[in-house]
Design a protein around this motif. Structure first.
Motif, PDB file in Angstrom:
ATOM      1  N   TYR A   1       0.733  -1.417   0.069  1.00 18.53           N
ATOM      2  CA  TYR A   1      -0.227  -0.451  -0.535  1.00 18.53           C
ATOM      3  C   TYR A   1       0.712   1.175   0.036  1.00 18.53           C
ATOM      4  CZ  TYR A   1      -4.744  -2.084   0.518  1.00 18.53           C
ATOM      5  OH  TYR A   1      -5.645  -2.255   0.200  1.00 18.53           O
ATOM      6  N   GLN A   2       1.970   1.190   0.781  1.00 20.84           N
ATOM      7  CA  GLN A   2       2.962   2.857   0.822  1.00 20.84           C
ATOM      8  C   GLN A   2       3.486   2.823  -0.527  1.00 20.84           C
ATOM      9  OE1 GLN A   2       5.220   1.318   4.257  1.00 20.84           O
ATOM     10  NE2 GLN A   2       4.162   2.162   5.593  1.00 20.84           N
ATOM     11  N   SER A   3       3.621   1.334  -1.569  1.00 19.31           N
ATOM     12  CA  SER A   3       4.666   1.520  -2.729  1.00 19.31           C
ATOM     13  C   SER A   3       3.546   2.409  -3.623  1.00 19.31           C
ATOM     14  CB  SER A   3       5.325  -0.013  -3.048  1.00 19.31           C
ATOM     15  OG  SER A   3       3.579  -0.778  -3.238  1.00 19.31           O
ATOM     16  N   ILE A   4       1.948   2.077  -3.384  1.00 19.37           N
ATOM     17  CA  ILE A   4       1.037   2.733  -4.197  1.00 19.37           C
ATOM     18  C   ILE A   4       0.101   3.592  -4.107  1.00 19.37           C
ATOM     19  CG2 ILE A   4       0.799   0.504  -5.427  1.00 19.37           C
ATOM     20  CD1 ILE A   4      -1.615   0.147  -3.923  1.00 19.37           C
ATOM     21  N   ARG A   5       0.767   4.729  -2.842  1.00 19.71           N
ATOM     22  CA  ARG A   5       0.701   5.651  -1.831  1.00 19.71           C
ATOM     23  C   ARG A   5      -0.545   5.492  -1.814  1.00 19.71           C
ATOM     24  NH1 ARG A   5       5.324   9.796  -3.720  1.00 19.71           N
ATOM     25  NH2 ARG A   5       6.590   8.608  -4.986  1.00 19.71           N
ATOM     26  N   LYS A   6      -0.888   4.384  -1.199  1.00 19.56           N
ATOM     27  CA  LYS A   6      -2.257   4.187  -0.687  1.00 19.56           C
ATOM     28  C   LYS A   6      -2.725   4.020   0.985  1.00 19.56           C
ATOM     29  CE  LYS A   6      -4.798   3.366  -4.283  1.00 19.56           C
ATOM     30  NZ  LYS A   6      -6.187   3.928  -4.966  1.00 19.56           N
ATOM     31  N   PRO A   7      -3.268   5.033   1.362  1.00 16.68           N
ATOM     32  CA  PRO A   7      -3.128   4.844   2.498  1.00 16.68           C
ATOM     33  C   PRO A   7      -3.350   3.648   3.168  1.00 16.68           C
ATOM     34  CG  PRO A   7      -5.622   5.919   1.925  1.00 16.68           C
ATOM     35  CD  PRO A   7      -4.605   5.160   0.173  1.00 16.68           C
ATOM     36  N   THR A   8      -2.635   3.499   4.600  1.00 13.22           N
ATOM     37  CA  THR A   8      -2.335   2.661   5.848  1.00 13.22           C
ATOM     38  C   THR A   8      -4.398   1.315   5.662  1.00 13.22           C
ATOM     39  OG1 THR A   8      -0.778   2.803   6.267  1.00 13.22           O
ATOM     40  CG2 THR A   8      -1.957   1.181   7.751  1.00 13.22           C
ATOM     41  N   PRO A   9      -4.245   0.143   5.437  1.00 15.07           N
ATOM     42  CA  PRO A   9      -5.229  -0.648   5.064  1.00 15.07           C
ATOM     43  C   PRO A   9      -6.075   0.202   6.618  1.00 15.07           C
ATOM     44  CG  PRO A   9      -3.430  -1.888   4.173  1.00 15.07           C
ATOM     45  CD  PRO A   9      -3.591  -0.647   5.368  1.00 15.07           C
ATOM     46  N   LYS A  10      -7.214  -0.397   6.930  1.00  9.98           N
ATOM     47  CA  LYS A  10      -8.356   0.493   7.403  1.00  9.98           C
ATOM     48  C   LYS A  10      -8.366  -0.804   8.369  1.00  9.98           C
ATOM     49  CE  LYS A  10      -7.980   4.444   7.208  1.00  9.98           C
ATOM     50  NZ  LYS A  10      -7.043   5.424   8.112  1.00  9.98           N
TER      51      LYS A  10
END
Length: 159
Positions: free
Chosen positions: A36-45
């Motif tokens: 998720y960090q590598s694709i610049r998405k927020p940390t999963p909730k």
């Protein structure tokens, strides 16, 4: 949106966009966070699934059947992914006092390749012999929200 109630049975089904951390080994969870960090998405909730577990909702995943071959289970993960990232964000859950019960070995994730970025989740339910239905009545409630949809009315059924 989750309607909070203490006296009504529910089946909750759909894309919660929340992960259940117990679906993944610690190593797999670390891989998910890195991805998720590598694709610049927020940390999963995880807050929604944590809340539902705390309310003792029954997860249809616990009634798993055979896996569909095209929907893979990643190493370190005990459930089929339901979205393009290989994680489970789509659920079918039931409150403890529901008049129906999940049928063992019927839960499955079915590929929706080409039609959606989420796979289909399916489980069979049957009437629970030890639970009697209550009379159905309709109740209309106004749901307050901080979004711009104030004034929206929703109708739901009480059992």
């Amino acid at each position: 949106m989750i309607i909070q109630s203490s006296d009504h049975p529910y089946i909750l089904a759909g894309g919660l966009n929340s992960l259940n951390i117990s679906d993944y080994s610690p190593e797999r969870w670390t891989d998910i966070i890195r991805y998720y960090q590598s694709i610049r998405k927020p940390t999963p909730k995880v807050e929604v699934t944590n809340f539902l577990r705390g309310e003792e909702y029954i997860d249809a995943k616990d009634f798993a059947g055979d896996c569909e071959p095209v929907v893979m289970i990643a190493k370190g993960q005990n459930v089929q992914g339901t979205c393009k990232y290989g994680t489970r964000v789509d659920y079918i859950m039931a409150s403890q006092d529901l008049y129906y019960k999940f049928v063992p070995e019927t839960y499955s994730v079915i590929s929706s390749k080409g039609t959606s970025d989420h796979h289909l989740v399916k489980v069979d339910i049957v009437t629970a012999a030890d639970r009697r239905p209550k009379k159905l009545k309709q109740k209309v409630s106004r749901i307050a929200s901080s979004c711009s949809c104030n004034g929206m009315w929703n109708s739901f059924y009480n059992y």
